[in-house]
Scaffold this motif. Structure first.
Motif, PDB file in Angstrom:
ATOM      1  N   ASP A 265       0.793  -1.230   0.000  1.00 48.00           N
ATOM      2  CA  ASP A 265       0.000   0.000   0.000  1.00 48.00           C
ATOM      3  C   ASP A 265       0.826   1.281   0.000  1.00 48.00           C
ATOM      4  O   ASP A 265       0.256   2.373   0.024  1.00 48.00           O
ATOM      5  CB  ASP A 265      -0.932   0.020   1.228  1.00 48.00           C
ATOM      6  CG  ASP A 265      -1.946  -1.119   1.194  1.00 48.00           C
ATOM      7  OD1 ASP A 265      -2.529  -1.346   0.123  1.00 48.00           O
ATOM      8  OD2 ASP A 265      -2.140  -1.776   2.230  1.00 48.00           O
ATOM      9  N   GLY A 266       2.158   1.157  -0.036  1.00 45.48           N
ATOM     10  CA  GLY A 266       2.988   2.355  -0.003  1.00 45.48           C
ATOM     11  C   GLY A 266       2.948   3.031   1.359  1.00 45.48           C
ATOM     12  O   GLY A 266       2.383   2.508   2.320  1.00 45.48           O
ATOM     13  N   TRP A 267       3.582   4.200   1.433  1.00 49.90           N
ATOM     14  CA  TRP A 267       3.536   4.985   2.676  1.00 49.90           C
ATOM     15  C   TRP A 267       2.264   5.825   2.634  1.00 49.90           C
ATOM     16  O   TRP A 267       2.299   7.034   2.422  1.00 49.90           O
ATOM     17  CB  TRP A 267       4.777   5.857   2.797  1.00 49.90           C
ATOM     18  CG  TRP A 267       6.042   5.072   2.946  1.00 49.90           C
ATOM     19  CD1 TRP A 267       6.953   4.783   1.986  1.00 49.90           C
ATOM     20  CD2 TRP A 267       6.521   4.464   4.153  1.00 49.90           C
ATOM     21  NE1 TRP A 267       7.976   4.026   2.499  1.00 49.90           N
ATOM     22  CE2 TRP A 267       7.742   3.811   3.833  1.00 49.90           C
ATOM     23  CE3 TRP A 267       6.051   4.393   5.478  1.00 49.90           C
ATOM     24  CZ2 TRP A 267       8.498   3.120   4.776  1.00 49.90           C
ATOM     25  CZ3 TRP A 267       6.793   3.689   6.411  1.00 49.90           C
ATOM     26  CH2 TRP A 267       8.005   3.068   6.067  1.00 49.90           C
ATOM     27  N   SER A 268       1.152   5.149   2.835  1.00 56.29           N
ATOM     28  CA  SER A 268      -0.163   5.750   2.617  1.00 56.29           C
ATOM     29  C   SER A 268      -0.990   5.770   3.897  1.00 56.29           C
ATOM     30  O   SER A 268      -0.586   5.255   4.943  1.00 56.29           O
ATOM     31  CB  SER A 268      -0.912   4.946   1.557  1.00 56.29           C
ATOM     32  OG  SER A 268      -1.133   3.617   2.041  1.00 56.29           O
ATOM     33  N   GLU A 269      -2.171   6.329   3.778  1.00 52.25           N
ATOM     34  CA  GLU A 269      -3.099   6.354   4.912  1.00 52.25           C
ATOM     35  C   GLU A 269      -3.551   4.933   5.250  1.00 52.25           C
ATOM     36  O   GLU A 269      -3.762   4.606   6.420  1.00 52.25           O
ATOM     37  CB  GLU A 269      -4.298   7.232   4.578  1.00 52.25           C
ATOM     38  CG  GLU A 269      -5.138   7.634   5.779  1.00 52.25           C
ATOM     39  CD  GLU A 269      -4.392   8.523   6.767  1.00 52.25           C
ATOM     40  OE1 GLU A 269      -4.818   8.588   7.939  1.00 52.25           O
ATOM     41  OE2 GLU A 269      -3.380   9.140   6.382  1.00 52.25           O
ATOM     42  N   ALA A 270      -3.688   4.086   4.230  1.00 50.59           N
ATOM     43  CA  ALA A 270      -4.074   2.700   4.467  1.00 50.59           C
ATOM     44  C   ALA A 270      -3.004   1.982   5.288  1.00 50.59           C
ATOM     45  O   ALA A 270      -3.324   1.209   6.215  1.00 50.59           O
ATOM     46  CB  ALA A 270      -4.288   1.975   3.141  1.00 50.59           C
ATOM     47  N   THR A 271      -1.740   2.247   4.973  1.00 54.20           N
ATOM     48  CA  THR A 271      -0.648   1.657   5.739  1.00 54.20           C
ATOM     49  C   THR A 271      -0.641   2.186   7.160  1.00 54.20           C
ATOM     50  O   THR A 271      -0.413   1.423   8.115  1.00 54.20           O
ATOM     51  CB  THR A 271       0.705   1.970   5.056  1.00 54.20           C
ATOM     52  OG1 THR A 271       0.784   1.226   3.839  1.00 54.20           O
ATOM     53  CG2 THR A 271       1.878   1.600   5.953  1.00 54.20           C
ATOM     54  N   PHE A 272      -0.879   3.478   7.308  1.00 56.49           N
ATOM     55  CA  PHE A 272      -0.930   4.061   8.650  1.00 56.49           C
ATOM     56  C   PHE A 272      -2.024   3.400   9.479  1.00 56.49           C
ATOM     57  O   PHE A 272      -1.789   3.007  10.635  1.00 56.49           O
ATOM     58  CB  PHE A 272      -1.175   5.568   8.556  1.00 56.49           C
ATOM     59  CG  PHE A 272      -1.361   6.232   9.888  1.00 56.49           C
ATOM     60  CD1 PHE A 272      -0.269   6.489  10.718  1.00 56.49           C
ATOM     61  CD2 PHE A 272      -2.626   6.596  10.331  1.00 56.49           C
ATOM     62  CE1 PHE A 272      -0.436   7.095  11.957  1.00 56.49           C
ATOM     63  CE2 PHE A 272      -2.796   7.212  11.568  1.00 56.49           C
ATOM     64  CZ  PHE A 272      -1.697   7.456  12.379  1.00 56.49           C
ATOM     65  N   ASP A 273      -3.216   3.257   8.930  1.00 61.23           N
ATOM     66  CA  ASP A 273      -4.326   2.638   9.668  1.00 61.23           C
ATOM     67  C   ASP A 273      -3.989   1.200  10.051  1.00 61.23           C
ATOM     68  O   ASP A 273      -4.287   0.752  11.170  1.00 61.23           O
ATOM     69  CB  ASP A 273      -5.600   2.665   8.817  1.00 61.23           C
ATOM     70  CG  ASP A 273      -6.153   4.071   8.632  1.00 61.23           C
ATOM     71  OD1 ASP A 273      -5.802   4.956   9.444  1.00 61.23           O
ATOM     72  OD2 ASP A 273      -6.916   4.291   7.677  1.00 61.23           O
ATOM     73  N   ALA A 274      -3.363   0.465   9.132  1.00 64.34           N
ATOM     74  CA  ALA A 274      -2.996  -0.927   9.413  1.00 64.34           C
ATOM     75  C   ALA A 274      -1.923  -0.988  10.495  1.00 64.34           C
ATOM     76  O   ALA A 274      -1.954  -1.876  11.365  1.00 64.34           O
ATOM     77  CB  ALA A 274      -2.495  -1.599   8.135  1.00 64.34           C
ATOM     78  N   ALA A 275      -0.977  -0.043  10.464  1.00 64.08           N
ATOM     79  CA  ALA A 275       0.081  -0.011  11.475  1.00 64.08           C
ATOM     80  C   ALA A 275      -0.483   0.288  12.853  1.00 64.08           C
ATOM     81  O   ALA A 275      -0.048  -0.301  13.855  1.00 64.08           O
ATOM     82  CB  ALA A 275       1.135   1.032  11.098  1.00 64.08           C
ATOM     83  N   VAL A 276      -1.455   1.177  12.912  1.00 67.37           N
ATOM     84  CA  VAL A 276      -2.098   1.495  14.192  1.00 67.37           C
ATOM     85  C   VAL A 276      -2.800   0.260  14.748  1.00 67.37           C
ATOM     86  O   VAL A 276      -2.668  -0.081  15.930  1.00 67.37           O
ATOM     87  CB  VAL A 276      -3.118   2.647  14.021  1.00 67.37           C
ATOM     88  CG1 VAL A 276      -3.915   2.853  15.316  1.00 67.37           C
ATOM     89  CG2 VAL A 276      -2.400   3.945  13.640  1.00 67.37           C
ATOM     90  N   ALA A 277      -3.519  -0.440  13.881  1.00 67.26           N
ATOM     91  CA  ALA A 277      -4.237  -1.640  14.313  1.00 67.26           C
ATOM     92  C   ALA A 277      -3.259  -2.728  14.751  1.00 67.26           C
ATOM     93  O   ALA A 277      -3.461  -3.372  15.799  1.00 67.26           O
ATOM     94  CB  ALA A 277      -5.123  -2.141  13.178  1.00 67.26           C
ATOM     95  N   ASP A 278      -2.197  -2.937  13.996  1.00 62.61           N
ATOM     96  CA  ASP A 278      -1.244  -4.009  14.303  1.00 62.61           C
ATOM     97  C   ASP A 278      -0.438  -3.708  15.563  1.00 62.61           C
ATOM     98  O   ASP A 278      -0.077  -4.633  16.314  1.00 62.61           O
ATOM     99  CB  ASP A 278      -0.280  -4.219  13.134  1.00 62.61           C
ATOM    100  CG  ASP A 278      -0.958  -4.825  11.919  1.00 62.61           C
ATOM    101  OD1 ASP A 278      -2.143  -5.208  12.042  1.00 62.61           O
ATOM    102  OD2 ASP A 278      -0.320  -4.899  10.854  1.00 62.61           O
ATOM    103  N   SER A 279      -0.117  -2.451  15.781  1.00 62.05           N
ATOM    104  CA  SER A 279       0.706  -2.084  16.933  1.00 62.05           C
ATOM    105  C   SER A 279      -0.085  -2.015  18.223  1.00 62.05           C
ATOM    106  O   SER A 279       0.482  -2.079  19.311  1.00 62.05           O
ATOM    107  CB  SER A 279       1.388  -0.729  16.687  1.00 62.05           C
ATOM    108  OG  SER A 279       0.412   0.309  16.613  1.00 62.05           O
ATOM    109  N   GLY A 280      -1.406  -1.883  18.094  1.00 65.36           N
ATOM    110  CA  GLY A 280      -2.249  -1.788  19.272  1.00 65.36           C
ATOM    111  C   GLY A 280      -2.227  -0.423  19.941  1.00 65.36           C
ATOM    112  O   GLY A 280      -2.771  -0.264  21.043  1.00 65.36           O
ATOM    113  N   LEU A 281      -1.625   0.567  19.289  1.00 63.19           N
ATOM    114  CA  LEU A 281      -1.575   1.917  19.864  1.00 63.19           C
ATOM    115  C   LEU A 281      -2.942   2.576  19.762  1.00 63.19           C
ATOM    116  O   LEU A 281      -3.730   2.301  18.856  1.00 63.19           O
ATOM    117  CB  LEU A 281      -0.550   2.775  19.123  1.00 63.19           C
ATOM    118  CG  LEU A 281       0.927   2.447  19.337  1.00 63.19           C
ATOM    119  CD1 LEU A 281       1.782   3.344  18.458  1.00 63.19           C
ATOM    120  CD2 LEU A 281       1.308   2.650  20.804  1.00 63.19           C
ATOM    121  N   ASP A 282      -3.196   3.468  20.688  1.00 63.17           N
ATOM    122  CA  ASP A 282      -4.432   4.241  20.648  1.00 63.17           C
ATOM    123  C   ASP A 282      -4.405   5.106  19.385  1.00 63.17           C
ATOM    124  O   ASP A 282      -3.418   5.804  19.123  1.00 63.17           O
ATOM    125  CB  ASP A 282      -4.532   5.125  21.887  1.00 63.17           C
ATOM    126  CG  ASP A 282      -5.780   5.977  21.861  1.00 63.17           C
ATOM    127  OD1 ASP A 282      -6.861   5.456  22.161  1.00 63.17           O
ATOM    128  OD2 ASP A 282      -5.656   7.181  21.525  1.00 63.17           O
TER     129      ASP A 282
END
Length: 229
Positions: free
Chosen positions: A23-40
């Motif tokens: 997905d590149g360095w995109s908003e989709a990647t950001f959302d997935a990273a937030v979900a995977d990391s468990g961060l608020d």
């Protein structure tokens, strides 16, 4: 910047790296990273207000820090200065485990909206290299050294992205040639300053270079526009 903040950003970057190739360095990647990391999500957005763009910049900066760590642990005293610069650039590229992360970043920072961010990141890398190698220039040479290295670094990265030679041997040869070109130009400038016919022509640029001052050092960027006193 607190350690907790830095650790949280590192978590986000690590989680993002799994999604960037798709997905590149995109908003989709950001959302997935937030979900995977468990961060608020609110905290994650505070850490990276621009989402994927800020993650890409954090990834780049993390690579710079790894390079500096390797430089600090490596004895380069037996090398010529040009060889030390080549080693630093090579160390920087060798921090990268997946070319696709850089390829996607190159695509992102080629966009006009983020071109300034990409240029600042490259400048920061080159500034870090010169500082680590003990550069003490504080006049116009401070700028010319970093600008010249930025050109060498950028062209080497682009070559490296398409290089499939064993151990990237072709890239390191390319890097050596670029540095040789720079050294040859510097030698020409030195000879021109000593040439009775060319010396008057060099006087004006030399005067301006001497009057330029390196920017004030700040903790969050390579420099500011305030001149050193």
């Amino acid at each position: 910047m607190t350690q907790g903040f830095m650790d949280a950003k590192a978590q986000l970057v690590e989680a993002a790296c799994l999604h960037v190739p798709f997905d590149g360095w995109s908003e989709a990647t950001f959302d997935a990273a937030v979900a995977d990391s468990g961060l608020d999500p609110v905290m994650a957005r505070a850490i990276c207000p621009r989402g994927g763009v800020d993650l890409a910049l954090a990834y780049h900066l993390a690579g710079d820090q790894k390079m500096l760590g390797r430089l600090a642990d490596t004895d380069l005293s037996a090398l010529r200065y040009s060889e030390r610069i080549a080693a630093a650039v090579r160390f920087r590229l060798e921090t990268i485990e997946d070319k696709e992360l850089v390829r996607r970043g190159t695509t992102l920072f080629a966009l006009p909206t983020y071109a300034a961010d990409g240029a600042k990141a490259i400048w920061g890398t080159c500034d870090a290299i010169w500082e680590a190698l003990g550069d003490t220039s504080r006049d116009g040479n401070w700028y010319s050294k970093r600008a010249t290295l930025a050109g060498v670094y950028s062209s080497t990265v682009l070559y490296w992205l398409g290089d499939d030679s064993p151990d990237h041997a072709a890239t390191w040869e390319f890097l050596d040639r670029r540095i040789e070109n720079v050294m040859a130009f510097e030698k020409f400038k030195a000879q021109a300053r000593e040439n009775p016919l060319l010396k008057p022509l060099m006087a004006g640029p030399a005067f301006l270079m001497e009057r330029l001052k390196a920017p004030e050092r700040r903790s969050d960027m390579p420099g500011s526009f305030g001149a050193r006193r």
